[in-house]
Design an enzyme around this catalytic site. Structure first.
Site, PDB file in Angstrom:
ATOM      1  CD  GLN A 276      42.938 149.986 129.579  1.00 27.06           C
ATOM      2  OE1 GLN A 276      42.725 150.388 128.554  1.00 27.06           O
ATOM      3  NE2 GLN A 276      42.973 148.634 129.860  1.00 27.06           N
TER       4      GLN A 276
ATOM      5  CB  CYS B 203      46.530 148.644 124.005  1.00 21.18           C
ATOM      6  SG  CYS B 203      46.120 149.252 122.171  1.00 21.18           S
TER       7      CYS B 203
HETATM    8  C1  LIG Z   1      37.900 147.589 119.082  1.00 25.00           C
HETATM    9  C2  LIG Z   1      38.870 147.259 120.318  1.00 25.00           C
HETATM   10  C3  LIG Z   1      38.994 147.900 121.174  1.00 25.00           C
HETATM   11  C4  LIG Z   1      40.009 147.570 122.010  1.00 25.00           C
HETATM   12  N1  LIG Z   1      40.551 148.670 122.857  1.00 25.00           N
HETATM   13  C5  LIG Z   1      41.087 148.357 124.147  1.00 25.00           C
HETATM   14  C6  LIG Z   1      41.659 149.179 125.224  1.00 25.00           C
HETATM   15  O1  LIG Z   1      41.406 150.378 125.174  1.00 25.00           O
HETATM   16  N2  LIG Z   1      42.231 148.685 126.291  1.00 25.00           N
HETATM   17  C7  LIG Z   1      42.610 147.412 126.586  1.00 25.00           C
HETATM   18  O2  LIG Z   1      43.243 146.928 127.526  1.00 25.00           O
HETATM   19  N3  LIG Z   1      42.258 146.350 125.456  1.00 25.00           N
HETATM   20  C8  LIG Z   1      41.483 146.828 124.319  1.00 25.00           C
HETATM   21  N4  LIG Z   1      40.993 145.896 123.536  1.00 25.00           N
HETATM   22  C9  LIG Z   1      41.040 144.434 123.942  1.00 25.00           C
HETATM   23  C10 LIG Z   1      39.916 143.836 124.586  1.00 25.00           C
HETATM   24  O3  LIG Z   1      39.803 144.421 125.753  1.00 25.00           O
HETATM   25  C11 LIG Z   1      40.101 142.143 124.881  1.00 25.00           C
HETATM   26  O4  LIG Z   1      41.309 142.149 125.665  1.00 25.00           O
HETATM   27  C12 LIG Z   1      40.153 141.452 123.529  1.00 25.00           C
HETATM   28  O5  LIG Z   1      39.284 142.055 122.529  1.00 25.00           O
HETATM   29  C13 LIG Z   1      40.133 139.964 123.721  1.00 25.00           C
HETATM   30  O6  LIG Z   1      38.898 139.719 124.262  1.00 25.00           O
HETATM   31  P1  LIG Z   1      37.626 139.183 123.527  1.00 25.00           P
HETATM   32  O7  LIG Z   1      38.138 138.143 122.591  1.00 25.00           O
HETATM   33  O8  LIG Z   1      36.471 138.843 124.393  1.00 25.00           O
HETATM   34  O9  LIG Z   1      37.031 140.601 122.650  1.00 25.00           O
HETATM   35  C14 LIG Z   1      40.043 146.225 122.384  1.00 25.00           C
HETATM   36  C15 LIG Z   1      39.726 145.181 121.409  1.00 25.00           C
HETATM   37  C16 LIG Z   1      38.939 145.777 120.539  1.00 25.00           C
HETATM   38  C17 LIG Z   1      38.272 144.564 119.686  1.00 25.00           C
END
Ligand SMILES: Cc1cc2nc3c(=O)[nH]c(=O)nc-3n(C[C@H](O)[C@H](O)[C@H](O)COP(=O)(O)O)c2cc1C
Length: 337
Positions: free
Chosen positions: A70, A100
């Site tokens: 990414q 993000c």
């Molecule tokens: C600690 C953390 C770091 C994340 N870093 C990124 C990232 O680098 N790029 C991205 O597109 N999303 C990032 N996200 C978002 C996740 O990819 C995801 O969209 C979000 O956590 C929702 O999904 P979930 O409910 O299954 O956790 C991050 C989320 C968390 C909690």
């Protein structure tokens, strides 16, 4: 499930998470049942590519294919260069971050802030696709439902991205404004799926096998993306059989964690590796009987050898009490907000 010409093992994706989904963690997710795992975001800023953090992120040695990286940034030419740089280092798929919400990223007009400037978002997509196409590398996009509740433009942006050559779009069912609060909604994901022909991936709050099935049904999405690695095994089993998976054996979980730690130290070295491994060990142990006490004790351990030995001993003692993993609240995963 395919991304461009690349066939995936299944439709369970590990969500990219900065500071979490390094190569060893992605390998763990794949071992537990994820068919696909995207790297943490890599900056498009060339001056940072030689930094230890970014060079570790671009290290794919031994990673199970497909390797997906990414990239995040705000300038089309720089993003195209970042894509080419990562393709040269083994990326087989490039993912553009438009999801993000972090201030650090958004203030520089990257991440989900790009959803606010559709012409710039499309310009970036076109430039990255043009850089990747000669290498046969598909480009994907990760976005939110929109900037805020009154500006949910995911459908319009997904259509424009598809026209510009994007091979797959993942939609996190929250707006930028929501951050990680509130609940993810899936109506917008379903609307995106209706609007485009490329594969659509649903993301956000998928935290049980039942929820996985519900979200797939409600959205018609081709795949689901999950930020809670320990449930891949359960979800894969449930989607295949309709039945709850039996808990894993303590011996299996010990092997997964010990192997993960070895891989983690090899990438991060002893000093940083022992320290950053603490959070992974903590996520695995939290909620288990005696887990909290062990965590506190483990934080004083300074070497790889002692850390891995302490973990192995702890699991051996647990196995003596119960061969199968006791039920633990999975508040232990990194994406429990
Ligand atoms: C600690 C953390 C770091 C994340 N870093 C990124 C990232 O680098 N790029 C991205 O597109 N999303 C990032 N996200 C978002 C996740 O990819 C995801 O969209 C979000 O956590 C929702 O999904 P979930 O409910 O299954 O956790 C991050 C989320 C968390 C909690």
């Amino acid at each position: 499930m395919r991304i461009g010409h690349i066939q995936l093992a299944n439709r369970l994706f590990a969500a990219p998470m900065a500071g979490v989904t390094d190569r060893p963690f992605r390998q763990l997710c794949k071992r537990l049942g994820a068919g696909y795992a995207v790297s943490e975001m890599v900056t498009s800023r060339k001056d940072l590519w030689t930094s230890l953090k970014t060079s570790r992120r671009a290290d794919h040695e031994g990673e199970t294919a497909p390797i997906s990286v990414q990239i995040a940034g705000t300038d089309a030419a720089m993003m195209a260069e970042a894509a080419a740089y990562n393709v040269d280092r083994g990326a087989q798929i490039i993912d553009i971050n438009m999801g993000c919400p972090a201030k650090k990223v958004c203030n520089k007009w990257a991440g989900s802030a790009l959803m606010k400037d559709e012409p710039l978002a499309v310009e970036i997509v076109e430039a990255v696709v043009a850089a990747c196409a000669p290498h046969g590398v598909p480009v994907t996009l990760k976005m939110r439902t929109g900037w805020c509740a009154s500006e949910k433009n995911a459908v319009r942006l997904a259509r424009a991205a598809e026209s510009a050559g994007i091979a797959m779009v993942a939609v996190h069912g929250r707006t930028r404004e929501q951050g990680y609060g509130g609940m993810a909604e899936y109506d917008t994901v379903a609307a995106v799926k209706q609007a485009v022909r490329i594969p659509v991936v649903a993301n956000g709050d998928i935290d049980t096998p039942q929820k996985a099935r519900e979200v797939l049904a409600a959205t018609g999405a081709d795949a689901i993306m999950i930020g809670r690695p320990w449930i891949f095994r359960e979800i894969a089993h449930f989607l295949e059989t309709g039945e709850q998976a039996p808990p894993p054996s303590v011996a299996d979980v010990k092997t997964w964690l010990v192997d993960h730690l070895g891989d983690h130290y090899r990438l991060h070295g002893e000093y940083a590796g022992v320290r950053s491994a603490r959070k992974h060990i903590g996520w695995t142990l939290r909620g288990l009987p005696g887990g909290e006490e062990f965590r506190a004790r483990m934080n004083a351990i300074e070497t790889c050898e002692a850390q891995i030995e302490a973990v192995a001993d702890w699991f051996d003692a647990l196995a003596d009490r119960s061969p199968l993993m006791p039920a633990a609240p999975r508040a232990a995963d990194p994406a429990i907000h």
